[in-house]
Write a protein that holds these residues in place. Structure first.
Motif, PDB file in Angstrom:
ATOM      1  N   ASP A 189       8.512  76.850  52.387  1.00  0.00           N
ATOM      2  CA  ASP A 189       9.905  76.750  51.973  1.00  0.00           C
ATOM      3  C   ASP A 189      10.359  75.305  52.138  1.00  0.00           C
ATOM      4  O   ASP A 189       9.664  74.478  52.733  1.00  0.00           O
ATOM      5  N   VAL A 190      11.553  75.013  51.621  1.00  0.00           N
ATOM      6  CA  VAL A 190      12.106  73.672  51.790  1.00  0.00           C
ATOM      7  C   VAL A 190      13.288  73.736  52.744  1.00  0.00           C
ATOM      8  O   VAL A 190      13.865  74.797  52.985  1.00  0.00           O
ATOM      9  N   CYS A 191      13.633  72.581  53.287  1.00  0.00           N
ATOM     10  CA  CYS A 191      14.767  72.479  54.202  1.00  0.00           C
ATOM     11  C   CYS A 191      15.925  71.828  53.456  1.00  0.00           C
ATOM     12  O   CYS A 191      15.729  70.858  52.719  1.00  0.00           O
ATOM     13  N   TYR A 192      17.122  72.355  53.638  1.00  0.00           N
ATOM     14  CA  TYR A 192      18.299  71.786  52.989  1.00  0.00           C
ATOM     15  C   TYR A 192      19.037  70.909  53.994  1.00  0.00           C
ATOM     16  O   TYR A 192      19.654  71.415  54.934  1.00  0.00           O
ATOM     17  N   PRO A 193      18.973  69.580  53.823  1.00  0.00           N
ATOM     18  CA  PRO A 193      19.489  68.645  54.833  1.00  0.00           C
ATOM     19  C   PRO A 193      20.943  68.877  55.214  1.00  0.00           C
ATOM     20  O   PRO A 193      21.292  68.816  56.392  1.00  0.00           O
ATOM     21  N   SER A 194      21.812  69.142  54.243  1.00  0.00           N
ATOM     22  CA  SER A 194      23.235  69.270  54.557  1.00  0.00           C
ATOM     23  C   SER A 194      23.492  70.421  55.521  1.00  0.00           C
ATOM     24  O   SER A 194      24.324  70.325  56.427  1.00  0.00           O
ATOM     25  N   ILE A 195      22.742  71.515  55.354  1.00  0.00           N
ATOM     26  CA  ILE A 195      22.930  72.683  56.221  1.00  0.00           C
ATOM     27  C   ILE A 195      22.393  72.408  57.620  1.00  0.00           C
ATOM     28  O   ILE A 195      23.065  72.652  58.621  1.00  0.00           O
ATOM     29  N   VAL A 196      21.183  71.871  57.689  1.00  0.00           N
ATOM     30  CA  VAL A 196      20.568  71.670  59.000  1.00  0.00           C
ATOM     31  C   VAL A 196      21.286  70.578  59.791  1.00  0.00           C
ATOM     32  O   VAL A 196      21.432  70.668  61.014  1.00  0.00           O
ATOM     33  N   GLU A 197      21.785  69.540  59.120  1.00  0.00           N
ATOM     34  CA  GLU A 197      22.513  68.487  59.831  1.00  0.00           C
ATOM     35  C   GLU A 197      23.810  69.025  60.420  1.00  0.00           C
ATOM     36  O   GLU A 197      24.211  68.647  61.526  1.00  0.00           O
ATOM     37  N   GLN A 198      24.467  69.910  59.694  1.00  0.00           N
ATOM     38  CA  GLN A 198      25.682  70.527  60.229  1.00  0.00           C
ATOM     39  C   GLN A 198      25.352  71.383  61.450  1.00  0.00           C
ATOM     40  O   GLN A 198      26.062  71.356  62.460  1.00  0.00           O
ATOM     41  N   GLU A 199      24.250  72.120  61.376  1.00  0.00           N
ATOM     42  CA  GLU A 199      23.841  72.947  62.512  1.00  0.00           C
ATOM     43  C   GLU A 199      23.511  72.086  63.729  1.00  0.00           C
ATOM     44  O   GLU A 199      23.853  72.426  64.862  1.00  0.00           O
ATOM     45  N   LEU A 200      22.856  70.954  63.491  1.00  0.00           N
ATOM     46  CA  LEU A 200      22.499  70.067  64.600  1.00  0.00           C
ATOM     47  C   LEU A 200      23.741  69.468  65.251  1.00  0.00           C
ATOM     48  O   LEU A 200      23.818  69.344  66.474  1.00  0.00           O
ATOM     49  N   ARG A 201      24.720  69.095  64.434  1.00  0.00           N
ATOM     50  CA  ARG A 201      25.957  68.535  64.996  1.00  0.00           C
ATOM     51  C   ARG A 201      26.696  69.574  65.835  1.00  0.00           C
ATOM     52  O   ARG A 201      27.359  69.238  66.814  1.00  0.00           O
ATOM     53  N   LEU A 202      26.582  70.821  65.432  1.00  0.00           N
ATOM     54  CA  LEU A 202      27.228  71.901  66.182  1.00  0.00           C
ATOM     55  C   LEU A 202      26.353  72.408  67.322  1.00  0.00           C
ATOM     56  O   LEU A 202      26.699  73.373  68.000  1.00  0.00           O
ATOM     57  N   LYS A 203      25.203  71.719  67.503  1.00  0.00           N
ATOM     58  CA  LYS A 203      24.251  72.050  68.570  1.00  0.00           C
ATOM     59  C   LYS A 203      23.762  73.490  68.475  1.00  0.00           C
ATOM     60  O   LYS A 203      23.608  74.194  69.470  1.00  0.00           O
ATOM     61  N   LYS A 204      23.537  73.904  67.231  1.00  0.00           N
ATOM     62  CA  LYS A 204      22.961  75.220  67.003  1.00  0.00           C
ATOM     63  C   LYS A 204      21.461  75.076  66.734  1.00  0.00           C
ATOM     64  O   LYS A 204      20.982  73.996  66.416  1.00  0.00           O
ATOM     65  N   MET A 205      20.758  76.171  66.858  1.00  0.00           N
ATOM     66  CA  MET A 205      19.330  76.159  66.553  1.00  0.00           C
ATOM     67  C   MET A 205      19.145  75.959  65.055  1.00  0.00           C
ATOM     68  O   MET A 205      19.636  76.740  64.249  1.00  0.00           O
ATOM     69  N   ALA A 206      18.436  74.889  64.697  1.00  0.00           N
ATOM     70  CA  ALA A 206      18.294  74.556  63.283  1.00  0.00           C
ATOM     71  C   ALA A 206      16.911  74.873  62.742  1.00  0.00           C
ATOM     72  O   ALA A 206      16.661  74.728  61.561  1.00  0.00           O
ATOM     73  N   THR A 207      16.020  75.290  63.607  1.00  0.00           N
ATOM     74  CA  THR A 207      14.633  75.488  63.193  1.00  0.00           C
ATOM     75  C   THR A 207      14.526  76.561  62.114  1.00  0.00           C
ATOM     76  O   THR A 207      15.042  77.662  62.261  1.00  0.00           O
ATOM     77  N   LYS A 208      13.876  76.204  61.036  1.00  0.00           N
ATOM     78  CA  LYS A 208      13.601  77.152  59.964  1.00  0.00           C
ATOM     79  C   LYS A 208      12.094  77.246  59.812  1.00  0.00           C
ATOM     80  O   LYS A 208      11.449  76.284  59.398  1.00  0.00           O
ATOM     81  N   MET A 209      11.532  78.379  60.183  1.00  0.00           N
ATOM     82  CA  MET A 209      10.088  78.540  60.156  1.00  0.00           C
ATOM     83  C   MET A 209       9.643  79.090  58.809  1.00  0.00           C
ATOM     84  O   MET A 209      10.286  79.948  58.221  1.00  0.00           O
ATOM     85  N   SER A 210       8.532  78.549  58.316  1.00  0.00           N
ATOM     86  CA  SER A 210       7.917  79.037  57.088  1.00  0.00           C
ATOM     87  C   SER A 210       6.412  78.959  57.274  1.00  0.00           C
ATOM     88  O   SER A 210       5.864  77.877  57.475  1.00  0.00           O
ATOM     89  N   VAL A 211       5.755  80.092  57.229  1.00  0.00           N
ATOM     90  CA  VAL A 211       4.310  80.174  57.451  1.00  0.00           C
ATOM     91  C   VAL A 211       3.950  79.471  58.756  1.00  0.00           C
ATOM     92  O   VAL A 211       2.977  78.727  58.848  1.00  0.00           O
TER      93      VAL A 211
END
Length: 205
Positions: A54-76
């Motif tokens: 899968d691909v990672c969507y930067p805008s979503i993960v950066e927002q999660e990181l700023r909010l100190k949420k778990m941003a890990t998206k596992m694929s295979v």
């Protein structure tokens, strides 16, 4: 990933013998158009370094990181957001302080690829095989890594170049290309060449 029509256009209209990296790449307009269309189709939805992930969507993960949420998206079994997470992490002031990095307070963020150095696109046209040949001839083993599902450094290209280099050096195949197991699990695929007298080595993994 792309249509048969675009693929056939690339195969029929593109002469990659004289291809150069700087645009317009020394190819026909129809070839450039087909490559552009292929890149547009693949670009946002395919991880070029592993086409089945899968691909990672930067805008979503950066927002999660700023909010100190778990941003890990596992694929295979792979964290596909690792690049974004790494960039965020290494630009944290407390991390840079702990690493004794950026002590001069540079006005730009850390990134994997620096735009400060002025790389030339023409460097991509340099044939590295003569250099690898000289390295091997100086009895320095060469180990070539290539991804099985990597569209950036495709496996077939690596295998072809390594075989040509081995043939030029008159190396013998000691281990044919095949699967390398460790504790019953497939680790990778490998090929091993060696000179019959000088023991100069060339590996493909």
């Amino acid at each position: 990933m792309i249509s048969d029509e675009i693929g056939l256009t690339i195969m029929n209209d593109c002469d990659f013998e004289d291809y150069v990296f700087p645009s317009p790449h020394n190819v026909t307009q129809s070839c450039n158009q087909a490559i552009s269309e292929a890149n547009g189709i693949v670009g946002d939805y395919i991880n070029n370094y592993d086409v089945i992930l899968d691909v990672c969507y930067p805008s979503i993960v950066e927002q999660e990181l700023r909010l100190k949420k778990m941003a890990t998206k596992m694929s295979v079994g792979v964290d596909v957001c690792m690049t974004i997470e790494r960039r965020f992490y290494f630009n944290l002031p407390e991390v840079q302080k702990a690493l004794h990095a950026n002590r001069t307070n540079l006005p730009y963020n850390w990134s994997m690829c620096s735009r400060v150095l002025n790389y030339s696109e023409n460097d991509g046209n340099i044939n590295m095989l003569p250099l690898l040949k000289r390295i091997i001839q100086n009895h320095i083993p060469v180990w070539v890594f290539s991804g099985d599902q990597d569209s950036v450094v495709p496996l077939l290209g690596s295998r072809t170049l390594v075989r040509e280099l081995a043939h030029d050096l008159k190396f013998k195949i000691t281990v044919p290309y095949g699967t390398w197991f460790h504790k019953g699990q497939v680790c990778m695929h490998s090929n091993y060449f060696i000179h019959p007298f000088s023991y100069q080595c060339l590996y493909l993994m």
